[in-house]
Design an enzyme around this catalytic site. Structure first.
Site, PDB file in Angstrom:
ATOM      1  N   ASP A  48       0.597  -1.181   0.020  1.00 17.24           N
ATOM      2  CA  ASP A  48       0.046  -0.171   0.062  1.00 17.24           C
ATOM      3  C   ASP A  48       0.837   1.500  -0.119  1.00 17.24           C
ATOM      4  OD1 ASP A  48      -2.358  -1.454   0.027  1.00 17.24           O
ATOM      5  OD2 ASP A  48      -2.501  -1.483   2.246  1.00 17.24           O
ATOM      6  N   TYR A  76       5.918  -8.433   8.873  1.00 20.67           N
ATOM      7  CA  TYR A  76       5.471  -7.050   8.900  1.00 20.67           C
ATOM      8  C   TYR A  76       5.607  -6.395  10.474  1.00 20.67           C
ATOM      9  CZ  TYR A  76       2.977  -7.651   4.390  1.00 20.67           C
ATOM     10  OH  TYR A  76       2.717  -8.190   3.028  1.00 20.67           O
ATOM     11  N   ASP A  90      -6.229   2.615   7.310  1.00 18.36           N
ATOM     12  CA  ASP A  90      -5.009   3.364   7.435  1.00 18.36           C
ATOM     13  C   ASP A  90      -5.104   4.706   7.561  1.00 18.36           C
ATOM     14  OD1 ASP A  90      -5.210   3.854   4.923  1.00 18.36           O
ATOM     15  OD2 ASP A  90      -3.672   2.494   4.103  1.00 18.36           O
ATOM     16  N   ARG A 182      -3.873  -4.234   7.160  1.00 14.90           N
ATOM     17  CA  ARG A 182      -5.119  -3.277   7.412  1.00 14.90           C
ATOM     18  C   ARG A 182      -6.283  -3.843   8.006  1.00 14.90           C
ATOM     19  NH1 ARG A 182      -6.607  -0.524   2.676  1.00 14.90           N
ATOM     20  NH2 ARG A 182      -5.554  -2.129   1.465  1.00 14.90           N
TER      21      ARG A 182
END
Length: 232
Positions: A48, A76, A90, A182
């Site tokens: 993203d 992550y 987000d 997310r």
């Protein structure tokens, strides 16, 4: 390196760049240096715009390995703000709802996170590249249209708390292809009887490749100059 025949390159995607921005920048610079108008360049796994970290690019015949590379386990580091949600989950969109957080303790967070390890079902975000009636979901979502996506099965191998200071929660996640961090933030917020959205996300590893192995965007020219000199 023989970029025309095919190479695999590891790049560190900058904040607020799309994955395509990085691919296009690399392709442009490579084409200019090779003095070739067209060269095949693709990426294995979209990040993203509000995420940073490991992106794998393939050139030439190496693009045939994209599916194989996408299937690798990913790691992550995600920073969540508890007690507030956004439509995109987000910072792409503004906060639309707020929720209480006084009841949230570290123990409650640890209990909630355990629910998300192993094989789980996850509904992708409306602001995602999933296809809906021939269009990307984010195209519809950005027009304000309602998007309905089906749950997808994925695997989360590990989740651990790195930092917990209300309203901020930082976690490390090791997961399979297709995991939307997310969406995980959204689901963690709901599991805590509150809300949550991402305020930072870094993909720290793909397979055995870490951020330390990656080239920064401002180092592409030097990298190409060095590799092309070696080959000449």
């Amino acid at each position: 390196m023989d970029f025309i025949e095919g190479e695999i390159i590891y790049l560190n995607k900058p904040l607020d760049w799309t994955s395509f921005d990085l691919v296009n920048r690399f392709r442009y610079k490579l084409s200019r240096k090779l003095k070739i108008r067209k060269i095949k360049v693709g990426h294995a796994g979209t990040l993203d715009p509000k995420a940073t970290g490991v992106m794998i690019l393939c050139t030439g015949r190496a693009t045939k390995r994209i599916e194989e590379l996408q299937a690798q386990t990913k790691e992550y580091v995600a920073t969540l703000q508890l007690g507030a949600t956004t439509p995109s989950y987000d910072l792409e969109k503004e906060i639309d709802k707020t929720f209480p957080t006084e009841h949230i303790t570290r123990e409650k967070v640890e209990t909630a996170l355990r629910k998300f390890t192993g094989k789980i079902e996850q509904i992708p975000p409306a602001f995602s590249a999933c296809m809906v009636d021939g269009k990307r979901a984010y195209e519809l979502a950005r027009k304000g249209e309602e998007v309905h996506l089906k749950p997808k099965t994925l695997v989360i191998d590990e989740i651990e708390i790195l930092q917990f200071e209300l309203p901020v929660l930082k976690i490390r996640v090791v997961c399979s292809k297709g995991t939307y961090i997310r969406a995980l933030a959204r689901d963690i917020g709901e599991a805590l009887d509150s809300g949550a959205h991402l305020i930072a996300l870094e993909r720290t590893r793909v397979g055995n490749v870490t951020v330390a192995d990656c080239i920064n965007a401002d180092e592409i020219d030097d990298f190409l100059d060095k590799e092309l000199i070696i080959n000449n």
